[in-house]
Every structure is written in structure tokens, then in C-alpha cells.
Design a protein around this motif. Sequence first.
Motif, PDB file in Angstrom:
ATOM      1  N   PRO A 345     -17.741  10.839 -99.549  1.00  0.00           N
ATOM      2  CA  PRO A 345     -19.144  10.406 -99.404  1.00  0.00           C
ATOM      3  C   PRO A 345     -19.491  10.020 -97.971  1.00  0.00           C
ATOM      4  O   PRO A 345     -19.507   8.851 -97.605  1.00  0.00           O
ATOM      5  CB  PRO A 345     -19.219   9.185-100.336  1.00  0.00           C
ATOM      6  CG  PRO A 345     -17.834   8.613-100.317  1.00  0.00           C
ATOM      7  CD  PRO A 345     -16.910   9.799-100.186  1.00  0.00           C
ATOM      8  N   PHE A 346     -19.770  10.999 -97.148  1.00  0.00           N
ATOM      9  CA  PHE A 346     -20.134  10.724 -95.762  1.00  0.00           C
ATOM     10  C   PHE A 346     -21.469   9.989 -95.695  1.00  0.00           C
ATOM     11  O   PHE A 346     -22.353  10.185 -96.532  1.00  0.00           O
ATOM     12  CB  PHE A 346     -20.236  12.024 -94.963  1.00  0.00           C
ATOM     13  CG  PHE A 346     -18.915  12.689 -94.722  1.00  0.00           C
ATOM     14  CD1 PHE A 346     -18.094  12.279 -93.690  1.00  0.00           C
ATOM     15  CD2 PHE A 346     -18.487  13.729 -95.539  1.00  0.00           C
ATOM     16  CE1 PHE A 346     -16.876  12.893 -93.467  1.00  0.00           C
ATOM     17  CE2 PHE A 346     -17.266  14.346 -95.329  1.00  0.00           C
ATOM     18  CZ  PHE A 346     -16.468  13.922 -94.297  1.00  0.00           C
ATOM     19  N   ASP A 347     -21.612   9.133 -94.691  1.00  0.00           N
ATOM     20  CA  ASP A 347     -22.880   8.447 -94.478  1.00  0.00           C
ATOM     21  C   ASP A 347     -23.873   9.332 -93.747  1.00  0.00           C
ATOM     22  O   ASP A 347     -25.089   9.153 -93.877  1.00  0.00           O
ATOM     23  CB  ASP A 347     -22.654   7.169 -93.659  1.00  0.00           C
ATOM     24  CG  ASP A 347     -21.782   6.166 -94.399  1.00  0.00           C
ATOM     25  OD1 ASP A 347     -22.288   5.547 -95.348  1.00  0.00           O
ATOM     26  OD2 ASP A 347     -20.606   6.019 -94.037  1.00  0.00           O
ATOM     27  N   LYS A 348     -23.331  10.280 -92.969  1.00  0.00           N
ATOM     28  CA  LYS A 348     -24.210  11.095 -92.129  1.00  0.00           C
ATOM     29  C   LYS A 348     -23.541  12.428 -91.827  1.00  0.00           C
ATOM     30  O   LYS A 348     -22.309  12.510 -91.761  1.00  0.00           O
ATOM     31  CB  LYS A 348     -24.490  10.363 -90.809  1.00  0.00           C
ATOM     32  CG  LYS A 348     -25.401  11.109 -89.840  1.00  0.00           C
ATOM     33  CD  LYS A 348     -25.271  10.575 -88.424  1.00  0.00           C
ATOM     34  CE  LYS A 348     -25.765   9.145 -88.302  1.00  0.00           C
ATOM     35  NZ  LYS A 348     -25.722   8.689 -86.896  1.00  0.00           N
ATOM     36  N   ILE A 349     -24.349  13.462 -91.652  1.00  0.00           N
ATOM     37  CA  ILE A 349     -23.843  14.722 -91.123  1.00  0.00           C
ATOM     38  C   ILE A 349     -24.638  15.054 -89.862  1.00  0.00           C
ATOM     39  O   ILE A 349     -25.818  14.712 -89.749  1.00  0.00           O
ATOM     40  CB  ILE A 349     -23.931  15.883 -92.143  1.00  0.00           C
ATOM     41  CG1 ILE A 349     -25.345  16.067 -92.663  1.00  0.00           C
ATOM     42  CG2 ILE A 349     -22.979  15.667 -93.288  1.00  0.00           C
ATOM     43  CD1 ILE A 349     -25.475  17.212 -93.647  1.00  0.00           C
ATOM     44  N   LYS A 350     -23.974  15.710 -88.916  1.00  0.00           N
ATOM     45  CA  LYS A 350     -24.610  16.039 -87.642  1.00  0.00           C
ATOM     46  C   LYS A 350     -24.735  17.551 -87.504  1.00  0.00           C
ATOM     47  O   LYS A 350     -23.737  18.277 -87.616  1.00  0.00           O
ATOM     48  CB  LYS A 350     -23.790  15.464 -86.482  1.00  0.00           C
ATOM     49  CG  LYS A 350     -23.670  13.944 -86.501  1.00  0.00           C
ATOM     50  CD  LYS A 350     -22.954  13.407 -85.272  1.00  0.00           C
ATOM     51  CE  LYS A 350     -23.847  13.470 -84.046  1.00  0.00           C
ATOM     52  NZ  LYS A 350     -23.211  12.812 -82.873  1.00  0.00           N
ATOM     53  N   ILE A 351     -25.955  18.009 -87.279  1.00  0.00           N
ATOM     54  CA  ILE A 351     -26.191  19.440 -87.061  1.00  0.00           C
ATOM     55  C   ILE A 351     -25.640  19.799 -85.690  1.00  0.00           C
ATOM     56  O   ILE A 351     -26.017  19.201 -84.673  1.00  0.00           O
ATOM     57  CB  ILE A 351     -27.685  19.780 -87.130  1.00  0.00           C
ATOM     58  CG1 ILE A 351     -28.279  19.332 -88.474  1.00  0.00           C
ATOM     59  CG2 ILE A 351     -27.905  21.275 -86.933  1.00  0.00           C
ATOM     60  CD1 ILE A 351     -29.770  19.552 -88.580  1.00  0.00           C
ATOM     61  N   ASP A 352     -24.766  20.779 -85.644  1.00  0.00           N
ATOM     62  CA  ASP A 352     -24.132  21.148 -84.386  1.00  0.00           C
ATOM     63  C   ASP A 352     -25.156  21.715 -83.397  1.00  0.00           C
ATOM     64  O   ASP A 352     -26.114  22.393 -83.785  1.00  0.00           O
ATOM     65  CB  ASP A 352     -23.032  22.188 -84.643  1.00  0.00           C
ATOM     66  CG  ASP A 352     -22.224  22.480 -83.395  1.00  0.00           C
ATOM     67  OD1 ASP A 352     -21.494  21.594 -82.935  1.00  0.00           O
ATOM     68  OD2 ASP A 352     -22.361  23.601 -82.856  1.00  0.00           O
ATOM     69  N   LYS A 353     -24.910  21.446 -82.120  1.00  0.00           N
ATOM     70  CA  LYS A 353     -25.845  21.881 -81.077  1.00  0.00           C
ATOM     71  C   LYS A 353     -25.963  23.395 -80.983  1.00  0.00           C
ATOM     72  O   LYS A 353     -26.960  23.918 -80.477  1.00  0.00           O
ATOM     73  CB  LYS A 353     -25.419  21.309 -79.723  1.00  0.00           C
ATOM     74  CG  LYS A 353     -24.037  21.729 -79.270  1.00  0.00           C
ATOM     75  CD  LYS A 353     -23.651  21.029 -77.983  1.00  0.00           C
ATOM     76  CE  LYS A 353     -22.237  21.405 -77.540  1.00  0.00           C
ATOM     77  NZ  LYS A 353     -21.844  20.673 -76.321  1.00  0.00           N
ATOM     78  N   SER A 354     -24.954  24.135 -81.480  1.00  0.00           N
ATOM     79  CA  SER A 354     -25.027  25.597 -81.430  1.00  0.00           C
ATOM     80  C   SER A 354     -26.175  26.127 -82.285  1.00  0.00           C
ATOM     81  O   SER A 354     -26.711  27.206 -82.023  1.00  0.00           O
ATOM     82  CB  SER A 354     -23.708  26.209 -81.896  1.00  0.00           C
ATOM     83  OG  SER A 354     -23.420  25.845 -83.234  1.00  0.00           O
ATOM     84  N   PHE A 355     -26.554  25.380 -83.331  1.00  0.00           N
ATOM     85  CA  PHE A 355     -27.702  25.773 -84.157  1.00  0.00           C
ATOM     86  C   PHE A 355     -29.009  25.259 -83.567  1.00  0.00           C
ATOM     87  O   PHE A 355     -30.042  25.908 -83.661  1.00  0.00           O
ATOM     88  CB  PHE A 355     -27.531  25.239 -85.583  1.00  0.00           C
ATOM     89  CG  PHE A 355     -26.284  25.726 -86.270  1.00  0.00           C
ATOM     90  CD1 PHE A 355     -26.040  27.074 -86.428  1.00  0.00           C
ATOM     91  CD2 PHE A 355     -25.346  24.835 -86.738  1.00  0.00           C
ATOM     92  CE1 PHE A 355     -24.893  27.539 -87.055  1.00  0.00           C
ATOM     93  CE2 PHE A 355     -24.189  25.273 -87.362  1.00  0.00           C
ATOM     94  CZ  PHE A 355     -23.962  26.625 -87.520  1.00  0.00           C
ATOM     95  N   VAL A 356     -28.955  24.082 -82.946  1.00  0.00           N
ATOM     96  CA  VAL A 356     -30.170  23.471 -82.397  1.00  0.00           C
ATOM     97  C   VAL A 356     -30.701  24.258 -81.203  1.00  0.00           C
ATOM     98  O   VAL A 356     -31.910  24.442 -81.050  1.00  0.00           O
ATOM     99  CB  VAL A 356     -29.895  22.005 -82.001  1.00  0.00           C
ATOM    100  CG1 VAL A 356     -31.098  21.407 -81.266  1.00  0.00           C
ATOM    101  CG2 VAL A 356     -29.566  21.175 -83.234  1.00  0.00           C
ATOM    102  N   LYS A 357     -29.794  24.745 -80.348  1.00  0.00           N
ATOM    103  CA  LYS A 357     -30.235  25.367 -79.095  1.00  0.00           C
ATOM    104  C   LYS A 357     -31.053  26.647 -79.305  1.00  0.00           C
ATOM    105  O   LYS A 357     -31.848  27.024 -78.439  1.00  0.00           O
ATOM    106  CB  LYS A 357     -29.032  25.670 -78.201  1.00  0.00           C
ATOM    107  CG  LYS A 357     -28.151  26.810 -78.690  1.00  0.00           C
ATOM    108  CD  LYS A 357     -27.045  27.131 -77.689  1.00  0.00           C
ATOM    109  CE  LYS A 357     -26.203  28.310 -78.157  1.00  0.00           C
ATOM    110  NZ  LYS A 357     -25.138  28.630 -77.190  1.00  0.00           N
TER     111      LYS A 357
END
Length: 456
Positions: A345-357
Amino acid sequence: RMAYMAHYDSLTGLPNRVTMQEHLEKVMRKPQAPNTVRALLWGDLDNFKWVNDTLGHPAGDELLRQVSARLNVMAEKTDIVARLGGDEFAMVIERPAGGALEAFLNRLIEHMRKPYDLWGSTAHCSASFGVRVFDTFTTDTREVLKHADLALYEAKRTGKAQWSMFTNDLEATAQARVQIEGELERAIDNDELRVFFQPLVDASSHQILGVESLLRWQHPTRGLVFPDEFIEMAEDNGLITRMGEWMIRAALKEAARLPDHVKVAVNISPLQIHSSTLVATIVNGLAANNIKPNRLELEITESVLMTDTEFTLKRLHQIKDLGVRISLDDFGTGYSSLSYLRAFPFDKIKIDKSFVKDIESRSESRAIAMATLSLAKSLGMRCTAEGVETKYQADFLRDHGCDELQGFFISRAQPLDNLLHIVEVRRRPDTEGAEVLQIEQPVESTVVPFTAEKRA
């Protein structure tokens, strides 16, 4: 029988390390035929541990027997094939000059890449090879073996399932690596490590919610050194555990100077999660700086979960029970993100910068970002987008439900005292009463579009 056991491998029947050394010395003394190339090949399997861990050691032994059979099939009558121990093999070969060696190596890699049938189970276990071509100048077999090992390391480093030829540049790189490793070990004792912080802000209000702590090395002669130049070395020689514990202590000490609502994130490596002192370091760091556990957030990548998953999950639950938050970093770049989200049960997930850019230019990246945000919301997890560099990216992510933003558009990583324009920072206890607060200007200083616009 005793003589045979001393010179041959009992599992595969191949010559062992001692016999290979003897053959190598004889070959190097023997005159080379005209228009031929001789070489030592040093190889090992790319996924052998997985076979042992999942199918058992008897399956691992069967795999080694099949590997030796494949090598013998590829070898010519004059070649020497040996098992050096574990999953390491060697070949001494001679081929016509003019490209025959390279062609053989390509065929060898493809042949070793084929799946193995281990009693009904399919195992994908490719091999990598380091190649040292013989010359008339080198007569020491130990040096030839060392060079082949360096070439093998290069083949592994650049992607596995391939071969790499030794060059003098590899030896120079190895010598520089040894020097840096020594300097890195002294850096911890000489107080040369620095902790920088990159802000995380609320996607809607742009208020600061937390900071991610990032490691830097203030080298006495090279200046500020970034992690991509030394973290891999620290992981290889085991220093990453000491550095990771230093990072937790330093980040929590600085966190005590931040407002109580600002969280601090620290990255945890696979080796560090197995450290017997990790939990004690966290507990002591929180207590020493009077930090509430929910202000600390540990960021892990899928590589942490891929090693000894049962132990890792147990350790993560142990840390989470303290009240510390756990987030999954670089989401979507590994192999089994969804299964990990179900397992812990993670508190948070982070979208990788490779998708954001690529959000502005590629519809696929927009679709992945939207799907990740929807997934996080349905699982009751917060979502942070890292690598945000433009207003378009920030607006798109905010409009589709992203909770937090991180990246150059907000701020580069800075020493804490250089973030006074973003967050209130208390003075260090040792500077109380000082007339001027001395702040070292970092190489990474930048403008902050969000806060500048907000102040205006």
C-alpha cells in the motif's frame, strides 16, 4: 581420479580454472599462424541468479550443463572451453583475420540467447562476453585475464547479452574508477557530501508541500559532482549503505529547519533496504531532530522490490508501521508496476519524467500520464509528476488531477538556504546571533517561474 578432479569441472566435465590457466600460458608462448587472430573470451550468464532463486539449484546445475554443451557446439577442434566457477566460462579461440572473429562472436551471442528447457520450465538466460585479442607485447597471462574481465564488465554495463572488445581506454577507465572509489570512501569521513533539496508544490495552489533530498559530492578539486558520476560505483563496492544512512541523517537534520507541514523525501537503494541498521537510523534520525514520522517519505524504485521480494515487503511494512510514508518512484519504467501496487500500500506514486517531458508533443505520453493519474486516484494514492519543465506540462497535469509537481519549472535542486524565496527556513543552531548568513552559491541556481508569478 584425483588428477582428473584437480583439472576438470565435476559438473560439466570442462577444464577448470587451473587447466585453463595452463592452456593459456602454452597458447601465449606458441607462435601465431599468419593471417589469424587469437583471443580469450571471458563470459558469464546474465540471469543465472533468477534461475537458482525461482527453479532451484538443481535446475541451475542443469542450466550450467546445457551452457557448456552449447559452448562446445560452437567451438572448433582447436578451441579450448573451460568453466572457471559459478556461471563463468572461458574460451581460447583462433580464427582467420579479416572479420571472422567478430562474426563468430555475433553467432555465439545469438546461440546463447535461445531459451533453455529445464525439465519442462523455460528459462531465458543470455550470456555476455569480454574479449581480449592476443598481441606480441603482452606475455603475462594475469594481465590478459584482467583485460578480458574488464571487457566483460563493459559488456554487462552497456546492456548485457552482447560482447565487448578490450581497449586501452577500458583500462584507463578502470584505473580512474579505482581512484574515484578511494576518494569517495574518504569523502564520507572528510565531510565532502552535501544534501540538496528540490521542492514539491501543490499542483493547484503552488504552495510548497515537501522537498526531495538529493545527494551531491563537493570534491576538493573537481567541484560539485552529481550522483550519476558516483552512485553506481558506491553500489558496486557497498559504500551506498553508508552514504544512504548519512543521507537520512543529513536530510532529517535539515528538515528540522523547515515548517512542520513540509515533508522531506529520501531515496532508498536496493542494498540499503537490506541493511540491518536502516530502521535504527530512521528512528534515531526522527528522534534526534524531533521530526514526526509522517514528515519523512522514503522513495523506492521497482529495482528495490525485484530483489528478495518477501524480505523487502516485510521491511517496508516495518518502516510504514513507524508512520513513515513510502512512495514508488519512476512509476511505469519497470516491468511489474501494477503487481507491486497490489502487493504494497504505497502512499504515493511518481510519474517518471520520461513521460512528462513529451506531454506537449506525444499523445501516447499524455495518455500514459492520464492513466497513471486515474489509477492513483482509484487506489487512494497521491500522485507526483517529476521533471515538469513547462507551464503547459504543469497545467495539463493539474487539470487531470495530479496532486504535486516537481521539476525545473518549480526549482532546481538547491542547498536549503538557497530556497528562502520558496519556503521559510530557520537558521541553523550554530548560526544563531550571526549578523550575516553565509550561503554557498550552487552550480544549479535557477529562476522559479511558479513562485515569481505568484509573488507578482
